[in-house]
Design a protein around this motif. Structure first.
Motif, PDB file in Angstrom:
ATOM      1  N   GLN A 157      -1.076  40.521  32.802  1.00 18.37           N
ATOM      2  CA  GLN A 157      -1.081  39.083  32.365  1.00 18.37           C
ATOM      3  C   GLN A 157      -0.224  38.418  33.250  1.00 18.37           C
ATOM      4  O   GLN A 157       0.982  38.896  33.660  1.00 18.37           O
ATOM      5  CB  GLN A 157      -1.032  39.122  30.838  1.00 18.37           C
ATOM      6  N   THR A 158      -0.519  37.075  33.252  1.00 20.22           N
ATOM      7  CA  THR A 158       0.213  36.304  34.129  1.00 20.22           C
ATOM      8  C   THR A 158       0.490  35.114  33.574  1.00 20.22           C
ATOM      9  O   THR A 158      -0.682  34.472  32.802  1.00 20.22           O
ATOM     10  CB  THR A 158      -0.195  35.993  35.433  1.00 20.22           C
ATOM     11  N   ASP A 179       7.616  44.134  33.972  1.00 16.53           N
ATOM     12  CA  ASP A 179       7.908  42.701  33.779  1.00 16.53           C
ATOM     13  C   ASP A 179       8.496  41.985  35.048  1.00 16.53           C
ATOM     14  O   ASP A 179       9.432  42.551  35.460  1.00 16.53           O
ATOM     15  CB  ASP A 179       8.721  42.114  32.627  1.00 16.53           C
ATOM     16  N   PHE A 212       6.715  31.446  36.763  1.00 13.80           N
ATOM     17  CA  PHE A 212       5.590  32.427  36.940  1.00 13.80           C
ATOM     18  C   PHE A 212       6.128  33.702  36.384  1.00 13.80           C
ATOM     19  O   PHE A 212       7.366  34.153  36.496  1.00 13.80           O
ATOM     20  CB  PHE A 212       5.503  32.840  38.428  1.00 13.80           C
ATOM     21  N   THR A 213       5.296  34.346  35.373  1.00 11.89           N
ATOM     22  CA  THR A 213       5.690  35.600  34.882  1.00 11.89           C
ATOM     23  C   THR A 213       4.390  36.414  34.844  1.00 11.89           C
ATOM     24  O   THR A 213       3.242  36.172  34.841  1.00 11.89           O
ATOM     25  CB  THR A 213       6.015  35.250  33.355  1.00 11.89           C
ATOM     26  N   TYR A 214       4.568  37.676  35.128  1.00 17.11           N
ATOM     27  CA  TYR A 214       3.660  38.773  35.295  1.00 17.11           C
ATOM     28  C   TYR A 214       4.363  39.776  34.548  1.00 17.11           C
ATOM     29  O   TYR A 214       5.313  40.278  34.237  1.00 17.11           O
ATOM     30  CB  TYR A 214       3.764  39.232  36.914  1.00 17.11           C
ATOM     31  N   ARG A 238      -5.219  36.760  31.457  1.00 14.69           N
ATOM     32  CA  ARG A 238      -5.362  38.269  31.575  1.00 14.69           C
ATOM     33  C   ARG A 238      -6.149  38.603  32.685  1.00 14.69           C
ATOM     34  O   ARG A 238      -7.494  38.360  32.698  1.00 14.69           O
ATOM     35  CB  ARG A 238      -5.722  38.661  30.335  1.00 14.69           C
ATOM     36  N   LYS A 290       2.817  43.851  32.498  1.00 15.14           N
ATOM     37  CA  LYS A 290       1.477  44.672  32.334  1.00 15.14           C
ATOM     38  C   LYS A 290       2.153  46.019  31.650  1.00 15.14           C
ATOM     39  O   LYS A 290       3.406  46.330  31.805  1.00 15.14           O
ATOM     40  CB  LYS A 290       1.433  45.345  33.807  1.00 15.14           C
ATOM     41  N   PHE A 323       1.739  30.909  34.087  1.00 11.77           N
ATOM     42  CA  PHE A 323       1.922  29.890  34.603  1.00 11.77           C
ATOM     43  C   PHE A 323       2.620  28.853  33.993  1.00 11.77           C
ATOM     44  O   PHE A 323       2.006  28.463  32.955  1.00 11.77           O
ATOM     45  CB  PHE A 323       0.821  29.448  35.554  1.00 11.77           C
ATOM     46  N   GLN A 360       9.516  37.878  36.733  1.00 15.36           N
ATOM     47  CA  GLN A 360       9.843  36.453  36.189  1.00 15.36           C
ATOM     48  C   GLN A 360      10.620  35.637  37.435  1.00 15.36           C
ATOM     49  O   GLN A 360      11.581  36.266  37.630  1.00 15.36           O
ATOM     50  CB  GLN A 360      10.182  36.246  34.941  1.00 15.36           C
TER      51      GLN A 360
END
Length: 129
Positions: free
Chosen positions: A89-90, A52, A75-77, A124, A79, A92, A54
């Protein structure tokens, strides 16, 4: 010992430069960032790995003493290998915030309340290989 002295000097300099910044006309700049990764190393039937990231900056302006309005994008990523077949997944998001400080600006500390709203989109990615 040198790290401890450096930490005290850094904290002191931030403390002194951060006073009385909540008056009309000043800008508010803050943010948050994080990174985390987890992995199971047990012999269980379910192997787990997650990553993760962010980042969430905030920018605002004091339109009155002790009262700021601003904008907070984010912004968050993420997996992991359990949800949706390992797809990333991202997220915004963006939204306004208002912040009010209760004590006088000359105080070395303050209490505040904040209200915000955020609109987000989730994307996704296709399955990674």
């Amino acid at each position: 010992m040198q790290k401890f002295i450096f930490l005290i000097l850094l904290t002191t300099s931030i403390y002194h430069t951060g006073k009385s910044q909540i008056t009309k006309g000043n800008w508010l700049l803050s943010g948050n960032a994080s990174f985390a990764t987890q992995k199971s190393s047990s012999t269980a039937t379910v192997q787990y790995k997650q990553t993760d990231f962010q980042i969430s900056p905030s920018i605002g302006h004091f339109i009155f003493d002790k009262f700021a309005v601003g904008l907070r994008p984010s912004f968050t990523y993420g997996k992991n290998n359990l949800v949706a077949s390992g797809k990333a997944q991202t997220i915004f998001s963006i939204g306004p915030f208002v912040r009010y400080y209760f004590l006088q600006p000359d105080r070395p500390f303050n209490l505040l309340t904040e209200g915000s709203y955020s609109y987000a989109t989730l994307n996704r990615a296709s399955e990674s290989k």
